[in-house]
Design an enzyme around this catalytic site. Structure first.
Site, PDB file in Angstrom:
ATOM      1  N   CYS A  77      73.640  76.932 -13.014  1.00 32.26           N
ATOM      2  CA  CYS A  77      73.819  75.505 -12.737  1.00 32.26           C
ATOM      3  C   CYS A  77      75.076  75.261 -11.906  1.00 32.26           C
ATOM      4  O   CYS A  77      75.064  74.434 -10.992  1.00 32.26           O
ATOM      5  CB  CYS A  77      73.866  74.724 -14.044  1.00 32.26           C
ATOM      6  SG  CYS A  77      72.279  74.775 -14.935  1.00 32.26           S
ATOM      7  N   HIS A  84      66.989  73.917 -16.832  1.00 29.88           N
ATOM      8  CA  HIS A  84      68.187  73.388 -17.487  1.00 29.88           C
ATOM      9  C   HIS A  84      68.335  71.920 -17.107  1.00 29.88           C
ATOM     10  O   HIS A  84      67.909  71.495 -16.024  1.00 29.88           O
ATOM     11  CB  HIS A  84      69.429  74.147 -17.030  1.00 29.88           C
ATOM     12  CG  HIS A  84      69.511  75.536 -17.549  1.00 29.88           C
ATOM     13  ND1 HIS A  84      70.695  76.233 -17.613  1.00 29.88           N
ATOM     14  CD2 HIS A  84      68.564  76.383 -18.039  1.00 29.88           C
ATOM     15  CE1 HIS A  84      70.482  77.432 -18.110  1.00 29.88           C
ATOM     16  NE2 HIS A  84      69.198  77.552 -18.367  1.00 29.88           N
ATOM     17  N   GLU A 141      70.846  70.251 -16.038  1.00 29.77           N
ATOM     18  CA  GLU A 141      71.564  70.043 -14.779  1.00 29.77           C
ATOM     19  C   GLU A 141      70.674  70.306 -13.576  1.00 29.77           C
ATOM     20  O   GLU A 141      70.715  69.568 -12.587  1.00 29.77           O
ATOM     21  CB  GLU A 141      72.790  70.968 -14.694  1.00 29.77           C
ATOM     22  CG  GLU A 141      73.769  70.809 -15.827  1.00 29.77           C
ATOM     23  CD  GLU A 141      73.549  71.787 -16.967  1.00 29.77           C
ATOM     24  OE1 GLU A 141      74.556  72.224 -17.553  1.00 29.77           O
ATOM     25  OE2 GLU A 141      72.383  72.112 -17.271  1.00 29.77           O
ATOM     26  N   CYS A 153      76.241  76.586 -17.012  1.00 28.85           N
ATOM     27  CA  CYS A 153      76.179  78.045 -16.900  1.00 28.85           C
ATOM     28  C   CYS A 153      76.385  78.435 -15.434  1.00 28.85           C
ATOM     29  O   CYS A 153      76.512  77.576 -14.563  1.00 28.85           O
ATOM     30  CB  CYS A 153      74.817  78.543 -17.395  1.00 28.85           C
ATOM     31  SG  CYS A 153      73.444  78.080 -16.298  1.00 28.85           S
TER      32      CYS A 153
END
Length: 149
Positions: free
Chosen positions: A85, A52, A54, A82
């Site tokens: 993260c 991801h 992040e 999410c």
């Protein structure tokens, strides 16, 4: 530069994900007025469910600071994080998050869950939401429209 400028750069980072067919989400880690970490979704490109935006920005920021604690860092994300993260932000002791669009399906920074400000965790993140949310939302909607056509 200010939050608006940094978020515009995060949106530009998100655009890079389109080249690999990834959902356009971008993130920047900023420390003392400089970008020390950046990322865009690379799940498809890397065949990695943890890639991801992040997570990539957090990893790069940790390497830049040569420490796992991200004291003094602000993370700018184009979509609400999410749970994975958000958990990484807690573990990294991230002091501040600024995100654009809410994620009504998987958001963990206030929409579905609020991991970042959970009272039983040992760290809380100061969260600012909604900065350039319309732009980030349109970027995401355009991506998903293109998949349907």
């Amino acid at each position: 530069m200010n939050d608006l400028d940094w978020m515009r750069l995060a949106l530009a980072e998100a655009e890079k994900a389109l080249a690999t067919g990834d959902v356009p989400i971008g993130a920047l880690a900023v420390y003392n007025g400089a970008i020390i970490g950046r990322g865009y979704n690379r799940r498809e490109a890397d065949h990695d469910s943890t890639a991801h935006a992040e997570m990539l920005a957090i990893r790069e920021a940790s390497q830049a600071l040569n420490h796992w604690r991200l004291d003094g860092v602000t993370l700018y994300c184009t979509l609400e994080p999410c749970t994975m993260c958000a958990g990484a932000m807690i573990l990294a002791r991230l002091p501040r998050l600024v995100y654009a669009a809410i994620d009504p399906k998987a958001g963990a920074a206030g929409s579905i869950l609020d991991v970042l400000r959970h009272p039983k965790l040992n760290h809380r993140v100061d969260v600012s939401a909604g900065l350039l949310a319309d732009e980030a939302g349109e970027q995401l909607r355009a991506f998903f429209r293109s998949l349907r056509t």
